[in-house]
Design a protein around this motif. Structure first.
Motif, PDB file in Angstrom:
ATOM      1  N   GLN A  43     -16.233 -24.792  69.049  1.00  0.00           N
ATOM      2  CA  GLN A  43     -16.697 -23.476  69.470  1.00  0.00           C
ATOM      3  C   GLN A  43     -15.598 -22.430  69.346  1.00  0.00           C
ATOM      4  OE1 GLN A  43     -18.283 -24.495  73.327  1.00  0.00           O
ATOM      5  NE2 GLN A  43     -20.293 -25.007  72.487  1.00  0.00           N
ATOM      6  N   LYS A  44     -14.389 -22.787  69.739  1.00  0.00           N
ATOM      7  CA  LYS A  44     -13.276 -21.831  69.651  1.00  0.00           C
ATOM      8  C   LYS A  44     -12.904 -21.546  68.197  1.00  0.00           C
ATOM      9  CE  LYS A  44     -11.262 -22.292  74.173  1.00  0.00           C
ATOM     10  NZ  LYS A  44     -11.520 -20.922  74.618  1.00  0.00           N
ATOM     11  N   GLU A  45     -12.871 -22.587  67.375  1.00  0.00           N
ATOM     12  CA  GLU A  45     -12.497 -22.393  65.973  1.00  0.00           C
ATOM     13  C   GLU A  45     -13.575 -21.606  65.234  1.00  0.00           C
ATOM     14  OE1 GLU A  45      -9.285 -23.475  63.191  1.00  0.00           O
ATOM     15  OE2 GLU A  45      -9.555 -22.865  65.262  1.00  0.00           O
ATOM     16  N   ALA A  70     -15.440 -25.959  59.958  1.00  0.00           N
ATOM     17  CA  ALA A  70     -16.414 -26.832  59.302  1.00  0.00           C
ATOM     18  C   ALA A  70     -16.117 -28.305  59.582  1.00  0.00           C
ATOM     19  CB  ALA A  70     -16.430 -26.575  57.796  1.00  0.00           C
ATOM     20  N   VAL A  71     -14.852 -28.672  59.548  1.00  0.00           N
ATOM     21  CA  VAL A  71     -14.469 -30.061  59.851  1.00  0.00           C
ATOM     22  C   VAL A  71     -14.838 -30.399  61.293  1.00  0.00           C
ATOM     23  CG1 VAL A  71     -12.498 -31.621  60.138  1.00  0.00           C
ATOM     24  CG2 VAL A  71     -12.678 -30.206  58.087  1.00  0.00           C
ATOM     25  N   CYS A  76     -18.812 -32.829  65.333  1.00  0.00           N
ATOM     26  CA  CYS A  76     -19.849 -32.643  66.352  1.00  0.00           C
ATOM     27  C   CYS A  76     -21.255 -32.882  65.793  1.00  0.00           C
ATOM     28  CB  CYS A  76     -19.761 -31.234  66.929  1.00  0.00           C
ATOM     29  SG  CYS A  76     -18.217 -30.880  67.766  1.00  0.00           S
ATOM     30  N   THR A  77     -21.331 -33.428  64.605  1.00  0.00           N
ATOM     31  CA  THR A  77     -22.586 -33.687  63.883  1.00  0.00           C
ATOM     32  C   THR A  77     -23.423 -32.425  63.680  1.00  0.00           C
ATOM     33  OG1 THR A  77     -23.869 -34.389  65.824  1.00  0.00           O
ATOM     34  CG2 THR A  77     -22.662 -36.102  64.644  1.00  0.00           C
ATOM     35  N   GLU A  78     -22.767 -31.312  63.523  1.00  0.00           N
ATOM     36  CA  GLU A  78     -23.414 -30.029  63.220  1.00  0.00           C
ATOM     37  C   GLU A  78     -23.311 -29.801  61.709  1.00  0.00           C
ATOM     38  OE1 GLU A  78     -24.911 -27.844  65.228  1.00  0.00           O
ATOM     39  OE2 GLU A  78     -24.441 -28.721  67.181  1.00  0.00           O
ATOM     40  N   VAL A  79     -24.038 -30.616  60.947  1.00  0.00           N
ATOM     41  CA  VAL A  79     -23.926 -30.617  59.494  1.00  0.00           C
ATOM     42  C   VAL A  79     -24.339 -29.272  58.897  1.00  0.00           C
ATOM     43  CG1 VAL A  79     -24.691 -31.745  57.362  1.00  0.00           C
ATOM     44  CG2 VAL A  79     -24.265 -33.108  59.415  1.00  0.00           C
ATOM     45  N   ARG A  80     -25.428 -28.724  59.347  1.00  0.00           N
ATOM     46  CA  ARG A  80     -25.888 -27.434  58.807  1.00  0.00           C
ATOM     47  C   ARG A  80     -24.896 -26.317  59.101  1.00  0.00           C
ATOM     48  NH1 ARG A  80     -26.647 -24.010  55.718  1.00  0.00           N
ATOM     49  NH2 ARG A  80     -28.353 -22.534  55.787  1.00  0.00           N
ATOM     50  N   LEU A  85     -20.524 -22.614  57.248  1.00  0.00           N
ATOM     51  CA  LEU A  85     -19.128 -22.174  57.323  1.00  0.00           C
ATOM     52  C   LEU A  85     -18.430 -22.317  55.969  1.00  0.00           C
ATOM     53  CD1 LEU A  85     -18.372 -23.713  60.795  1.00  0.00           C
ATOM     54  CD2 LEU A  85     -18.063 -21.289  60.227  1.00  0.00           C
ATOM     55  N   ILE A  86     -18.692 -23.404  55.283  1.00  0.00           N
ATOM     56  CA  ILE A  86     -18.092 -23.598  53.958  1.00  0.00           C
ATOM     57  C   ILE A  86     -18.618 -22.556  52.984  1.00  0.00           C
ATOM     58  CG2 ILE A  86     -17.982 -25.162  51.975  1.00  0.00           C
ATOM     59  CD1 ILE A  86     -17.962 -27.480  54.063  1.00  0.00           C
ATOM     60  N   GLY A  87     -19.919 -22.302  53.029  1.00  0.00           N
ATOM     61  CA  GLY A  87     -20.491 -21.281  52.158  1.00  0.00           C
ATOM     62  C   GLY A  87     -19.882 -19.912  52.390  1.00  0.00           C
ATOM     63  N   ARG A  88     -19.696 -19.586  53.649  1.00  0.00           N
ATOM     64  CA  ARG A  88     -19.107 -18.290  53.984  1.00  0.00           C
ATOM     65  C   ARG A  88     -17.656 -18.217  53.514  1.00  0.00           C
ATOM     66  NH1 ARG A  88     -19.697 -16.136  60.057  1.00  0.00           N
ATOM     67  NH2 ARG A  88     -17.994 -17.590  60.412  1.00  0.00           N
TER      68      ARG A  88
END
Length: 118
Positions: A43-45, A70-71, A76-80, A85-88
């Motif tokens: 959440q902080k990152e 993203a890592v 946290c199993t938040e794949v989407r 984040l990677i796309g951005r």
């Protein structure tokens, strides 16, 4: 920028706490504690990455924060969310080495997890 640095530092301290918790006791006893620290770090990152998302002149900081978030999202199993984040990050102007790391993360972690689910 100070707030971004503070958020990032707090996130990394939470990651350290998660790593230490993971090393202690058996997995069943510490799983909730590790998950709690990982979620807080994510959440902080993510907040730090969000703060610099529109500042394309802040490379490589911008893309590094997005990669880190993203890592942690994957942890946290938040794949989407990791994919977003990677796309951005790639939509900006990351240095070639970081762009390649982001693409590798996308292919090796995210796409492979989506295939496992399908």
């Amino acid at each position: 920028m100070q707030n971004v640095e503070t958020l990032h530092q707090e996130a990394m301290e939470l990651v350290d706490r998660a790593v230490l918790a993971r090393q202690q006791g058996n997995a069943a006893e510490v799983a909730n504690e590790v998950a709690k620290f990982a979620r807080a770090a994510f959440q902080k990152e993510r907040e730090a990455a969000d703060a610099v998302a529109n500042h394309l002149d802040l490379e490589p900081t911008r893309s590094v924060l997005h990669r880190s978030a993203a890592v942690l999202a994957l942890e946290c199993t938040e794949v989407r969310e990791a994919e977003r984040l990677i796309g951005r990050a790639l939509a900006g102007n990351p240095p070639d080495d970081i762009a390649n790391e982001l693409r590798d993360l996308l292919i090796e972690e995210i796409y492979s997890r989506r295939q496992e689910i399908a």
